[in-house]
Design a protein around this motif. Structure first.
Motif, short mmCIF file in Angstrom:
data_model
loop_
_atom_site.label_atom_id
_atom_site.label_comp_id
_atom_site.label_asym_id
_atom_site.label_seq_id
_atom_site.Cartn_x
_atom_site.Cartn_y
_atom_site.Cartn_z
N SER A 171 -7.64 -15.97 30.06
CA SER A 171 -8.22 -16.00 31.41
C SER A 171 -7.18 -16.42 32.44
N THR A 217 -4.90 -13.47 32.90
CA THR A 217 -5.62 -12.45 33.67
C THR A 217 -5.67 -12.81 35.15
N THR A 218 -5.89 -14.09 35.43
CA THR A 218 -5.93 -14.55 36.82
C THR A 218 -4.60 -14.30 37.53
N ALA A 274 -4.01 -10.37 37.84
CA ALA A 274 -4.89 -9.79 38.84
C ALA A 274 -4.48 -10.19 40.25
N THR A 308 -3.40 -7.32 42.92
CA THR A 308 -4.25 -7.11 44.10
C THR A 308 -3.76 -7.86 45.32
N PHE A 316 -9.66 -12.23 44.04
CA PHE A 316 -9.93 -11.37 42.89
C PHE A 316 -9.24 -11.89 41.63
N SER A 320 -11.49 -12.69 38.38
CA SER A 320 -11.18 -12.09 37.09
C SER A 320 -11.16 -13.14 35.98
#
Length: 439
Positions: A245, A248-249, A252, A256, A261, A265
């Motif tokens: 996680s 992913t953070t 992302a 972006t 976002f 995520s």
């Protein structure tokens, strides 16, 4: 009487008297507007109309807080704490404890610096990384004021000097505004010019680490820390999901260019993998937003405050009146320009926004006084960065407070703003003047 000076000193004085920062910003804006001739109705109107300009930033922090609280429900913080305590806890071994303290401070410093360029997520790492380490910091009796100074160093110095991540943005702003005001420079010149001021930041960090805050300071473990067993059993799979996680953070956010976002995520990954139960997700996310609401409200208020200051037109008059007493004294000119930058950044809380305000006047003035291109870059870059450390409305101080005050034992003004102001702004002015007269 200059409205900018009155408004900023009112805000700072109230903050030092422990009046809430949001209230201090409101009162400072009203007094500044009245002194600037705007009138009460117009001042309030300008303030309220511009509050929303920082709404995106406030939402960033709210979702980052939610992600941090969601992450705290996983096994990752327990794994971090348990691993750190294994290194720290060595009964009767004071040398081991001292080495552990140095190692932990260096790790926090590395992560803070990396957040500006290597992995440009800015303060997003703080609510994720710092709260789980508070128990370890308490165990080592580390003064949290030192950690605030260390984190702020990592949030400010890299963008001043390194042309990558947020540093590239800062350098581009300097280059663009100098070009628009008649001075063509290269990006390499900015790195060269900002080297001496950056050394001032290093001096301030060393003073804090080896002199001011080297003594132990005791904090109480809150009830949650006390209730947590020394050895916690946790699922390694949960650690993997939590780590996923975080990755992913970061990814992302980079893809972006939005922390909103990025945090969203990370939260989704934690809920999908079951690290956070779906039935508890609503409460957990709300708790996270509540934790970061302080930063959000300060940033919203700071937007209105800075709009009132700009509308008075007294920023230009502050610069003009200062130039009248300079004459051809370069040392006095450099000092006054840096102090003006300090006042502006303290008020609006953004070094990036200060550069366009001061460049239009400082560039012609530097040319008139015979400052070299490198000296001009150093003056404008340092004047912009001054105040970022120490401003009650800057995310470089709000971020560290949000991470260090989760248990209510770290005051935003006296434990973050005052220490960072003293250790960084004073050396920055000294080294900025040295750069201006030697380059």
């Amino acid at each position: 009487m200059n409205a900018i000076v009155v408004a900023i000193f009112t805000m700072l004085a109230l903050s030092l008297l422990r009046v809430h920062v949001v209230v201090s910003l409101l009162v400072g804006a009203i007094i500044g507007g009245l002194v600037g001739g705007l009138g009460l109705h117009q001042t309030v109107e300008i303030f309220t109309q511009n509050v929303g300009s920082n709404a995106n930033i406030a939402l960033n922090y709210a979702l980052l807080g939610s992600f941090a609280v969601c992450l705290s429900k996983t096994a990752l913080p327990d794994a971090l704490i348990q691993g750190a305590l294994k290194v720290v806890k060595k009964d009767g071994d004071s040398k081991k404890k001292a080495y552990s303290k140095v190692l932990l401070v260096l790790v926090i410093l590395f992560v803070s610096c990396s957040s500006q360029n290597l992995i440009p997520i800015h303060i997003a790492f703080i609510p994720i990384f710092i709260p789980p380490l508070l128990k370890v910091l308490n165990e080592l009796e580390v003064d949290r004021r030192l950690i605030a100074v260390v984190i702020t160093f990592g949030l400010v110095t890299p963008y001043m000097w390194v042309p990558a991540g947020f540093g590239k943005i800062f350098h581009d702003i300097i280059q663009t505004n100098l070009r628009e005001n008649g001075m063509l420079i290269t990006s390499q010149s900015i790195v060269e010019a900002m080297t001496i001021p950056s050394l001032g930041m290093i001096v301030g960090l060393c003073v804090a680490a080896f002199i001011t805050y080297r003594k132990p300071r005791q904090y109480k473990d809150n009830q949650e820390m006390k209730d947590k067993p020394a050895e916690v059993t946790y699922s390694k799979l949960n650690v993997v999901f939590a780590t996923l996680s975080v990755i992913t953070t970061v990814v992302a956010q980079l893809l972006t260019d939005s922390m909103i976002f990025g945090a969203l995520s990370g939260v989704i990954i934690l809920i999908i993998t079951g690290c956070v139960k779906f039935s508890e997700a609503d409460k957990t996310i709300t708790d996270g937003m509540r934790m970061m609401s302080f930063i959000g409200f300060v940033m919203l208020s700071a937007a209105g405050f800075s709009a009132v200051l700009r509308e008075t037109g007294h920023i230009e008059s502050l610069v003009t009146s200062s130039t009248a007493i300079i004459g051809d004294n370069k040392i006095l000119a450099a000092t006054l320009m840096l102090i003006i930058g300090l006042l502006i950044t303290l008020g609006i809380g953004s070094s990036f926004s200060t550069i366009p305000i001061i460049a239009a006047v400082f560039v012609p003035l530097c040319m008139q006084l015979g400052f070299s291109e490198l000296a001009t870059i150093a003056l404008i870059g340092t004047a912009g960065a001054l105040g970022d450390a120490g401003s009650p409305a800057s995310d470089s101080t709000l971020g560290p407070t949000a991470g260090l005050n989760v248990d209510g034992q770290h005051n935003h003004i006296w434990d973050t703003c005052v220490p960072t102001f003293l250790h960084y702004n004073i050396p920055l002015i000294i080294f900025g003047v040295i750069a201006a007269i030697t380059l």
